[in-house]
Design an enzyme around this catalytic site. Structure first.
Site, PDB file in Angstrom:
ATOM      1  N   ASP A 154       0.625  -1.521  -0.265  1.00 35.92           N
ATOM      2  CA  ASP A 154      -0.181  -0.343   0.706  1.00 35.92           C
ATOM      3  C   ASP A 154       0.954   1.630   0.188  1.00 35.92           C
ATOM      4  O   ASP A 154       2.119   1.466   0.638  1.00 35.92           O
ATOM      5  CB  ASP A 154      -1.004  -0.416   1.014  1.00 35.92           C
TER       6      ASP A 154
HETATM    7  N1  URA Z   1      -0.524  -5.973   3.987  1.00 38.42           N
HETATM    8  C1  URA Z   1      -0.965  -4.357   4.867  1.00 38.42           C
HETATM    9  O1  URA Z   1      -2.453  -4.424   4.612  1.00 38.42           O
HETATM   10  N2  URA Z   1      -0.949  -4.036   3.494  1.00 38.42           N
HETATM   11  C2  URA Z   1       0.159  -3.431   2.864  1.00 38.42           C
HETATM   12  O2  URA Z   1       0.705  -3.010   2.134  1.00 38.42           O
HETATM   13  C3  URA Z   1       1.484  -5.462   2.463  1.00 38.42           C
HETATM   14  C4  URA Z   1       0.308  -6.450   3.174  1.00 38.42           C
END
Ligand code: URA
Length: 246
Positions: free
Chosen positions: A111
């Site tokens: 993310d």
């Molecule tokens: N899980 C998440 O919630 N975000 C990420 O970026 C990777 C795994």
């Protein structure tokens, strides 16, 4: 592979890839520990194409400079999108790779708000397999969540819980540190679903304030600073190929 005059002698290719001296590589070949394109090789004179041959020592893939393969670890800073370029002009991965010429693929995504380890390679098949859930490559995350975290939370996550898009369970969960009311927890899982760690921890009552990925398979973020990248070493590369059966 070929016995003719084209190609480069296997022991020379191995030595060039840093496996050991030419003499040491000859010993490995004689001992039947070297494989080229899926076959054990014991003959010393064998010539191979170092740009194309798949060479393994003790089952571990070695990569030659001639193959032109690139494998990088990047510490993605918060706020950077996990794409090579962004049509909306947000900072993206390419901004941190110093204008490299190879066509690099990022292995999965983090993310924008998540920091930490993201792997990049120009080996498309490796990138594809590492990101694919069927190969079950483990990823490790450290999350900062509101505490206290009851011991039952770990049990619940290991036993598995059901989210909107199906069940999920973590391989391991532990509290690693406490900073006032905030607790740092480490979660290991082989899931690639979107926002999976944030969704999981929210579901068990601990919404994530900060999330960092620290490992992909056996590759560790270590002390790589945010925004910095480094080439993977020989063991790390071999470990990734092994993890996905290449
Ligand atoms: N899980 C998440 O919630 N975000 C990420 O970026 C990777 C795994």
């Amino acid at each position: 592979m070929s016995d003719a005059d084209d190609g480069v002698r296997l022991q020379k290719v191995l030595a060039g890839a840093g496996v050991g001296s030419r003499r040491a590589c000859e010993v490995l070949i004689a001992a039947g520990r070297v494989e080229v394109d899926g076959e054990i090789v014991r003959t010393m004179g064998l010539r191979v194409d170092p740009a194309a041959a798949v060479i393994k020592v003790d089952g571990m893939r070695i990569t030659t400079a001639e193959a032109g393969l690139v494998h990088l670890a990047l510490n993605k800073p918060r706020g950077v999108v996990s794409t090579m370029s962004d049509p909306e002009g947000r900072p993206s991965l390419a901004d941190y790779l110093g204008g490299r010429k190879e066509r690099l693929f990022h292995v999965g995504r983090l993310d924008a708000d998540t920091e930490g380890l993201i792997l990049l390679t120009n080996d498309g098949e490796l990138a594809h397999r590492l990101a694919h859930p069927s190969y079950e490559v483990f990823k490790t995350y450290v999350a900062e969540v509101p505490g206290p975290v009851a011991p039952a939370v770990g049990r619940q996550l290991r036993d598995g819980i059901t989210l909107d898009d199906g069940p999920v369970h973590v391989t391991s969960f532990r509290v690693v540190d406490r900073v006032g009311a905030r607790v740092m927890v480490e979660v290991v899982l082989h899931e690639g679903r979107k926002h999976i760690v944030r969704r999981l921890l929210k579901e068990v009552g601990h919404p994530v304030h900060r999330l960092v990925r620290t490992h992909v398979g056996t590759v560790a973020l270590g002390d790589l600073r945010p925004g910095k990248s480094r080439p993977l070493n020989r063991e790390e590369i071999a470990g990734l190929y092994r993890d996905v059966g290449l």
